[in-house]
Design an enzyme around this catalytic site. Sequence first.
Site, short mmCIF file in Angstrom:
data_model
loop_
_atom_site.label_atom_id
_atom_site.label_comp_id
_atom_site.label_asym_id
_atom_site.label_seq_id
_atom_site.Cartn_x
_atom_site.Cartn_y
_atom_site.Cartn_z
N GLY A 11 0.82 -1.21 0.00
CA GLY A 11 0.00 0.00 0.00
C GLY A 11 0.85 1.25 0.00
O GLY A 11 1.90 1.31 0.65
N ARG A 72 0.66 -5.52 -6.33
CA ARG A 72 0.76 -6.83 -5.68
C ARG A 72 1.36 -7.81 -6.69
O ARG A 72 1.18 -7.67 -7.89
CB ARG A 72 -0.62 -7.33 -5.24
N ASP A 103 5.22 -4.86 6.02
CA ASP A 103 5.78 -6.16 6.37
C ASP A 103 5.84 -7.12 5.19
O ASP A 103 6.78 -7.90 5.06
CB ASP A 103 5.02 -6.79 7.54
N THR A 125 4.29 2.76 5.62
CA THR A 125 2.91 2.32 5.78
C THR A 125 2.20 3.23 6.76
O THR A 125 2.79 3.64 7.77
CB THR A 125 2.82 0.87 6.29
N ASP A 127 -0.07 2.32 8.65
CA ASP A 127 -0.56 1.51 9.77
C ASP A 127 0.32 1.60 11.02
O ASP A 127 -0.13 1.25 12.11
CB ASP A 127 -0.67 0.05 9.35
N ASP A 129 2.66 -0.33 11.89
CA ASP A 129 2.65 -1.67 12.48
C ASP A 129 3.96 -2.44 12.27
O ASP A 129 3.99 -3.66 12.38
CB ASP A 129 1.49 -2.48 11.89
N ARG A 171 -5.29 -1.91 9.22
CA ARG A 171 -5.23 -3.38 9.10
C ARG A 171 -5.45 -4.01 10.47
O ARG A 171 -6.48 -3.82 11.09
CB ARG A 171 -3.90 -3.82 8.50
N GLN A 251 -7.43 8.31 3.77
CA GLN A 251 -6.36 8.34 4.78
C GLN A 251 -4.98 8.06 4.19
O GLN A 251 -3.98 8.37 4.81
CB GLN A 251 -6.66 7.30 5.88
#
Length: 319
Positions: A11, A72, A103, A125, A127, A129, A171, A251
């Site tokens: 992303g 992807r 990741d 990212t 996220d 994360d 996510r 976002q």
Amino acid sequence: MKRIGVLTSGGDSPGMNAAIRAVVRKAIYHDVEVYGIYQGYAGLISGQIKKLEIGDVGDIIHRGGTMLYTARCLEFKTEEGRKQGIEQLNKLGIEGLVVIGGDGSYRGAQKLTELGFPCVGVPGTIDNDIPGTDFTIGFDTALNTVIDAIDKIRDTATSHERTYVIEVMGRHAGDLALWAGLAGGAETILIPEVDHDMNEVVAKLNRGHERGKKHSIIVVAEGVGSGVEIGKKIQETTNFETRVSVLGHIQRGGSPTATDRVLASRLGARAVELLLDGKGGRAVGIQQNQLVDHDIMEILDRKHTVDEKMYNLSQELSI
């Protein structure tokens, strides 16, 4: 090394362009040629690779998304696909690769390193994360986008005396919801790292209503579940007029904040330094405002955690 490559994968996130710019200009400063790989790992396999000059990354530091595009690629998950990618790099004499992404992108970089091709991961990212770094590129921009939305929705919630459920991205991580909820003064924050009881969510709404509170904001991380379904449960249980806003991909876009531009510049440049030092299989990050790097496999083996003290604080301030 005399030639390195750079790609973005997974992303997109605001600040990726700033990171690309830093990689290209840092490398050229050290007399190293840089090649941009377009369309992520899919472009690596198909050979969508172009030499980048200083001017190619001019006027991109303020742009969201990624000039190298992203895609992807199921084929890259096979060893044969990865070997095809390395073959494309070897054709051009590229000796190292900077991978900007999350990741999944890191796992690709690790697999290439295992096959003998040195890679360095840069965390990109919204996220937030990725273990081993306090912040990822794009998180701050996405956070400010969410806060801006919460502020505007609160105006409407106040005017119409409604309860609003706001679903945010992330996510399986709750950082975006937690930080935005705390900064936006949300009455309730639901994140996947902490179990929640809908009965307690409803009880808090009722307590607020009893003391004269006319509106409430509930921030839900997408990893918890559907904000629409949660909104329905709240309205059915409380009979309070409830609306749901799913912020979605808004976002992920937008001009990166100064914080993300600086972070991306620092991390991108550090990734080049590691490759020039002959270090592959690393992941760069920032901890306590200091640049760090870790074994990329160690990062992939860790589990993302949320700041429990911050979550507890959000609970205490939203009584």
